[in-house]
Design an enzyme around this catalytic site. Structure first.
Site: not given
Ligand SMILES: Cc1cc2nc3c(=O)[nH]c(=O)nc-3n(C[C@H](O)[C@H](O)[C@H](O)COP(=O)(O)OP(=O)(O)OC[C@H]3O[C@@H](n4cnc5c(N)ncnc54)[C@H](O)[C@@H]3O)c2cc1C
Ligand code: SF4
Ligand code: FES
Lengths: 578, 241
Positions: A393, A237, A250, A235, A247, A115, A351, A281
């Site tokens: 990142r 991507h 990578e 960031q 997306l 990666f 991203h 990135r």
């Molecule tokens: C397409 C894509 C591919 C990616 N691939 C990778 C990868 O391969 N490797 C890597 O390390 N990272 C990757 N990332 C980054 C990573 O996936 C995210 O940064 C990470 O999953 C975010 O997780 P989280 O738990 O912080 O938030 P999320 O999974 O976004 O969850 C947010 C939660 O908060 C809740 N929420 C939001 N606002 C409120 C509110 N007001 N009240 C109540 N609940 C709320 C939502 O319902 C949800 O449950 C990728 C990101 C994307 C977009």
């Protein structure tokens, strides 16, 4: 309605669920999520989660930590990066032990792949560090954690959207949430609140982020006086599907995919001779834009929506279908092409937020530049800033951040709530939120949010994008201020109480506008280029003046900026070449 | 081109029964049906209710009935459902689940059935190595079932549920199979109680509607049949068949 819990977790992506698993073992815990947990955007993560397991070649957490620091252009807090990379190894084994179906090596161990920015021996060459489950790693993490929550009978309040945070001075009292099904306001009194609300890519026009990624947690905190850290570092991507922003992981380049310009040239050779297409990135995204601006995009018209090719045709159908099946599917569905035969048209897509709610390594929220802790308030995941990602990142480090710091926060909460008193928010706790909603729904006529959303996203994309300068960022700040002004007269069109998604989206728009303002203002103030923040008018990194984290305070209609030191206790900042 | 979205509307506050409403939208053939819905919501009628999040077929939020077929609005391109100006696309909520608002249904029952199969790895043996060893072939045995995003398209597509609302349904069985076919799992016995009952796996009559509707290309019907066979084999071994 008033509820009482020891612990309230806001968000059920990877960070929220991991914290919930830990906290619920020690305290009465509720998970509030505006989406059903398995709809969270963690499920969209594709490529992998990094850990120096050394399953396919030699690797060490120390190398991983160094890569993280250098990848973040030395704005990473180095002891935190050490924790991230050392705890990574056990974290990945724990996920496997809990059922996560990783791809396997021929020996039946967890397989690993390359990666961007992950290297062996402090930058010698790419290393296989990303553990993966095809290109559905985030989906599998989300599923596995949700399954474990079912097993452990964690209490969920699905489709509850948090709109306010209750603080008594510097002590947390709980949150206020709207229940989607009824439109009712609920007060959740809690000793500890953890925000794990994910990213806010929806401030930009073209993004890999879900509609739900509206930064509610950071916006709610900002309005309650908590500064947001390093907001200028957002960031892009390098490889989103042209026009759509979906997306293309990578991992495609990790498996050998190559970026090409209109001549068919592997242009990354000129920008990053050692890591080539697997440079970090920020560097790859800038290289693509530089090619396009030089008329080397595929159309060659130098327009902002020209694109380049991501060539995976030489990988063969077998690799594509076993290791990159979803990517292959996205190309077929949305572009009508088979990546085994045709190069993929790609452009950078908004991203990941490096910045967010400032925390220490236990997830505790810090409310100023001197380390003052808000008692009982925690944040983890993309909405938090520990900071392990600094100015840029590395791929696979976010999923890792979720599980390592989600768990740490959950554990710390478990201990904290044992000695904390149950807060008693007073009867007026929900009044501010109620007044705000009453105004939006008072039946008077006003503009709808659609056009404001559109204009905000276009402004941020064009003026606070990959390359930035004083003039455009100032214009962005002014534009966003004007949009915030217009937002004050917005009214919802939906007059019903149950499932009023119109109301909830307009509340989200308010959050996006506040975060846009903080992002643009922090970007305007930082007069250097570092990581994802690259300024045409200040093209060099300036460690003498700017090796520091920004803290942006939202004070009514103005943004006040403060700064705090970066932990550089292990590696001295050096020029960043690959 | 300009197409017509004919959408089933229902607001429990004021409507006695669902009714249809038409919206004209301008969209390109390669745009997503979800883009068309967002256009309505943002610029024509903010009161239209539907769920959405990822917009590219991985979160399972926006399953609905599109011209009578179950699927995701974000994974359906306009050209698949409308060819020329004036074409109409009819959108209805998923079947068998109570409609809460417009295209939003109550999925509580669907998730309850899912949870009933104990959809988590059951194995309390200590792990000898750091990870549990599993061969590439073993991993592939249940590969497709791990893709489920719990969108409930298959559930709405299933003809059996029409007459037997207690049937466990395709998604829950596929998720049970996801674990019983995993060499690391030891929970077959525990899940048997749910699977091997009148409304467990047995009502399935191989209509294949679930498999056809699944946006994640899971071979659901095949997995249901494999589950049936595993149960039969287990019973034969125990000699109580
Ligand atoms: C397409 C894509 C591919 C990616 N691939 C990778 C990868 O391969 N490797 C890597 O390390 N990272 C990757 N990332 C980054 C990573 O996936 C995210 O940064 C990470 O999953 C975010 O997780 P989280 O738990 O912080 O938030 P999320 O999974 O976004 O969850 C947010 C939660 O908060 C809740 N929420 C939001 N606002 C409120 C509110 N007001 N009240 C109540 N609940 C709320 C939502 O319902 C949800 O449950 C990728 C990101 C994307 C977009
Ligand atoms: S099996 Fe397929 S159709 Fe059924 S819920 Fe899962 S993803 Fe949806
Ligand atoms: S919006 Fe996520 S599956 Fe369609």
């Amino acid at each position: 309605m008033v509820h009482q819990f020891d612990t309230v977790i806001v968000g059920s992506g990877g960070a929220g669920l991991y914290a919930a698993l830990e906290a619920s073992q020690q305290s009465k815990t509720a998970v509030l999520s505006k989406l059903y947990p398995i709809r969270s955007h963690t499920g969209a993560a594709q490529g992998g989660i990094s850990a120096a397991l050394g399953n396919v070649e030699e690797d060490k957490p120390e190398w991983h930590a160094f890569d993280t620091v250098k990848g973040g252009d030395y704005l990473v807090d180095q002891q935190a990066a050490n924790i991230l990379t050392e705890e990574a190894v056990q974290a990945v084994y724990d996920l496997e032990n809990r059922g996560l179906p990783f791809n396997r090596t021929p020996e039946g161990r967890i397989d690993q792949r390359r990666f961007g920015g992950h290297t062996r021996n402090f930058g010698e060459g790419p290393v296989r560090r990303a553990c993966y489950a095809a290109d559905r790693t985030g989906h599998m993490i989300l599923q596995t954690l949700y399954q474990q929550c079912i097993k452990n009978e964690v209490a969920f309040f699905d489709e509850f959207q948090v709109v306010d945070l209750l603080l008594d001075g510097t002590t947390t009292q709980g949150v206020v949430a709207v229940e989607l099904a009824t439109g009712e306001l609920h007060v959740f009194a809690a000793k500890a609140v953890l925000f794990a609300t994910g990213g806010f890519g929806r401030i930009f026009k073209i993004t890999s982020n879900a509609y739900a990624n509206t930064g509610d947690g950071p916006a709610v905190c900002a309005r309650r006086g908590i500064p947001l850290e390093d907001m200028e570092f957002y960031q892009f991507h390098p490889t989103g599907i042209m026009g759509l922003g979906i997306l293309i992981s990578e991992a495609v380049r990790g498996e050998g995919g190559i970026l090409r310009n209109r001549e068919g040239e592997r242009f990354m050779q000129r920008y990053s001779p050692t890591l080539l297409d697997l440079a970090p990135r920020d560097i790859v995204a800038r290289s693509i834009l530089t090619e396009i601006r030089a008329g080397q995009g595929i159309r060659g018209d130098r327009k902002i929506d020209d694109y380049v090719h991501l060539d995976a045709t030489h990988l063969g159908k077998a690799v594509l279908s076993s290791k990159l099946p979803d990517i292959t599917g996205f190309c077929k569905t949305y572009l009508g092409i088979d990546p085994a035969e045709t190069p993929i048209p790609v452009l950078p897509t908004a991203h990941y937020a490096m910045g967010g709610i400032p925390t220490d390594v236990h997830g505790r929220v810090i409310m100023d530049g001197t380390g003052t802790i808000v008692r009982g308030l925690y944040a983890a995941g993309e909405c938090a800033c520990v900071s392990v990602h600094g100015a840029n990142r590395l791929g696979t480090n976010s999923l890792l951040d979720l599980v390592v710091f989600g768990r740490r926060a959950g554990q710390h909460i478990g201990d904290y709530v044992k000695q904390a008193d149950m807060p008693q928010p007073n009867a007026t706790a929900a009044d501010e939120a109620r007044a705000f909603i009453d105004r939006l729904t008072d039946g008077s006529s006003g503009p709808h949010g659609g056009h404001i959303t559109d204009e905000m996203q276009t402004t941020m994309m064009e003026k606070v994008g990959i390359y930035r300068n004083q003039k455009e960022m100032q214009a962005a700040v002014d534009d966003i201020q004007a949009l915030r002004q217009r937002y004050r007269s917005v009214r919802v069109q939906d007059t019903a109480k149950p499932f009023n998604t119109d109301l909830l989206e307009i509340i989200e728009l308010g959050n996006l506008l506040d975060l846009s303002l903080l992002t643009a203002a922090a970007a305007l103030d930082r007069r250097e280029s570092r990581g994802a923040h690259s300024r045409e008018d200040f093209p060099a990194r300036d460690d003498d003046n700017w090796l520091k984290h920004s803290l942006a305070y939202l004070e009514g209609d103005t943004v006040r900026l403060d700064y705090k030191a970066v932990d550089t206790s292990i590696w001295e900042p050096k020029p960043r070449t690959y | 081109m300009n197409i017509i979205l004919n959408i089933q509307r229902y607001n429990p506050d004021v409507d006695d029964a669902p009714h249809f409403k038409e919206y004209e939208v301008e969209v390109g053939p390669n745009q997503r049906l979800l883009d068309a819905l967002m256009q309505v919501k943002r610029f024509q009628d903010g009161s239209l209710g539907f769920r959405k999040s990822c917009a590219h077929g991985v979160c399972g939020s926006d399953a609905m009935r599109i011209n009578g077929k179950d699927g995701l609005a974000c994974k359906t391109l306009i050209k698949e459902v409308a060819q020329k100006d004036g074409d109409t696309v009819t959108l209805e909520p998923l079947r068998y689940m109570p409609v809460q608002r417009d295209l939003i249904v109550n999925q509580a029952e669907f998730f309850k059935k899912y949870r009933s199969v104990k959809p988590f790895l059951i194995n309390d043996e200590s792990v000898a190595e750091k990870e549990r060893i599993q061969s590439q072939d073993e991993r592939m045995q249940f590969d497709d079932t791990t893709n489920c995003i719990l969108c409930a398209s298959c559930y709405s597509a299933c003809p059996v549920l029409q007459d037997n609302s207690d049937f466990l349904g395709p998604a829950a069985i596929a998720q049970a199979y996801r674990f019983i076919a995993d060499t690391r799992d030891r929970g077959f016995g525990e899940r048997l109680a749910v699977l091997d009952q009148v409304d467990g796996v047995w009502p399935c009559q191989n209509h294949f509607k679930c498999t056809q509707s699944c946006p994640r290309s899971i071979l659901i019907t095949k997995r249901i049949n494999q589950t049936k066979r595993l149960i039969e084999k287990h019973k034969q071994k125990k000699g109580d068949n």
